[in-house]
Motif scaffolding. Structure first.
Motif, PDB file in Angstrom:
ATOM      1  N   ARG A  30       3.409  20.920 -16.135  1.00 43.45           N
ATOM      2  CA  ARG A  30       3.174  20.154 -17.358  1.00 43.45           C
ATOM      3  C   ARG A  30       2.724  21.041 -18.503  1.00 43.45           C
ATOM      4  O   ARG A  30       3.121  20.842 -19.635  1.00 43.45           O
ATOM      5  N   PHE A  31       1.873  22.029 -18.231  1.00 47.50           N
ATOM      6  CA  PHE A  31       1.320  22.883 -19.268  1.00 47.50           C
ATOM      7  C   PHE A  31       1.987  24.259 -19.239  1.00 47.50           C
ATOM      8  O   PHE A  31       2.331  24.766 -18.191  1.00 47.50           O
ATOM      9  N   SER A  68       0.824  -1.212   0.000  1.00 49.26           N
ATOM     10  CA  SER A  68       0.000   0.000   0.000  1.00 49.26           C
ATOM     11  C   SER A  68       0.857   1.260   0.000  1.00 49.26           C
ATOM     12  O   SER A  68       0.496   2.259  -0.622  1.00 49.26           O
ATOM     13  N   SER A  69       2.003   1.256   0.668  1.00 50.82           N
ATOM     14  CA  SER A  69       2.870   2.433   0.639  1.00 50.82           C
ATOM     15  C   SER A  69       3.481   2.639  -0.746  1.00 50.82           C
ATOM     16  O   SER A  69       3.674   3.777  -1.182  1.00 50.82           O
ATOM     17  N   LEU A  70       3.760   1.560  -1.453  1.00 52.05           N
ATOM     18  CA  LEU A  70       4.259   1.699  -2.824  1.00 52.05           C
ATOM     19  C   LEU A  70       3.181   2.267  -3.745  1.00 52.05           C
ATOM     20  O   LEU A  70       3.473   3.122  -4.592  1.00 52.05           O
ATOM     21  N   ILE A  71       1.958   1.826  -3.572  1.00 52.36           N
ATOM     22  CA  ILE A  71       0.860   2.349  -4.392  1.00 52.36           C
ATOM     23  C   ILE A  71       0.649   3.830  -4.115  1.00 52.36           C
ATOM     24  O   ILE A  71       0.502   4.639  -5.043  1.00 52.36           O
ATOM     25  N   ILE A  72       0.661   4.218  -2.855  1.00 50.19           N
ATOM     26  CA  ILE A  72       0.499   5.632  -2.498  1.00 50.19           C
ATOM     27  C   ILE A  72       1.668   6.455  -3.017  1.00 50.19           C
ATOM     28  O   ILE A  72       1.496   7.565  -3.511  1.00 50.19           O
ATOM     29  N   GLY A  73       2.880   5.920  -2.942  1.00 48.27           N
ATOM     30  CA  GLY A  73       4.059   6.629  -3.451  1.00 48.27           C
ATOM     31  C   GLY A  73       3.988   6.873  -4.942  1.00 48.27           C
ATOM     32  O   GLY A  73       4.303   7.967  -5.421  1.00 48.27           O
ATOM     33  N   PHE A  74       3.565   5.877  -5.701  1.00 46.14           N
ATOM     34  CA  PHE A  74       3.430   6.059  -7.147  1.00 46.14           C
ATOM     35  C   PHE A  74       2.306   7.029  -7.492  1.00 46.14           C
ATOM     36  O   PHE A  74       2.401   7.778  -8.453  1.00 46.14           O
ATOM     37  N   ALA A  75       1.246   7.028  -6.694  1.00 47.54           N
ATOM     38  CA  ALA A  75       0.150   7.974  -6.922  1.00 47.54           C
ATOM     39  C   ALA A  75       0.609   9.406  -6.676  1.00 47.54           C
ATOM     40  O   ALA A  75       0.273  10.319  -7.439  1.00 47.54           O
ATOM     41  N   ILE A  76       1.381   9.618  -5.647  1.00 50.58           N
ATOM     42  CA  ILE A  76       1.904  10.965  -5.361  1.00 50.58           C
ATOM     43  C   ILE A  76       2.894  11.387  -6.433  1.00 50.58           C
ATOM     44  O   ILE A  76       2.900  12.539  -6.877  1.00 50.58           O
ATOM     45  N   LEU A  77       3.735  10.486  -6.860  1.00 45.60           N
ATOM     46  CA  LEU A  77       4.715  10.792  -7.899  1.00 45.60           C
ATOM     47  C   LEU A  77       4.038  11.156  -9.209  1.00 45.60           C
ATOM     48  O   LEU A  77       4.446  12.093  -9.900  1.00 45.60           O
ATOM     49  N   GLY A  78       2.983  10.456  -9.571  1.00 45.83           N
ATOM     50  CA  GLY A  78       2.265  10.730 -10.812  1.00 45.83           C
ATOM     51  C   GLY A  78       1.468  12.021 -10.766  1.00 45.83           C
ATOM     52  O   GLY A  78       1.243  12.655 -11.786  1.00 45.83           O
TER      53      GLY A  78
END
Length: 65
Positions: free
Chosen positions: A29-30, A13-23
């Protein structure tokens, strides 16, 4: 095996949250080029908001609503 279920679930779950924050951290971007022209740095697409068109990086022009 019961002792490993909680630490593994916390790790996953911490890896999923980390990737969500990173993304979601794409603050620059614009870029506004002119009054009604927006450039997407990630995809290379140029949006013409007054004409409701966009130009992709291959040079093809598309209409949107």
């Amino acid at each position: 095996m019961k002792d490993y279920i909680i630490p593994i679930s916390i790790l996953i779950s911490s890896l999923i949250i980390g990737f969500a924050i990173l993304g979601s951290s794409q603050t620059e971007r614009f870029e506004h080029i002119e009054n009604n022209v927006v450039f997407d740095k990630k995809t290379g697409t140029t949006y013409y908001t007054d004409k409701k068109q966009y130009l992709d990086k291959k040079g093809d022009r598309y209409q949107y609503d």
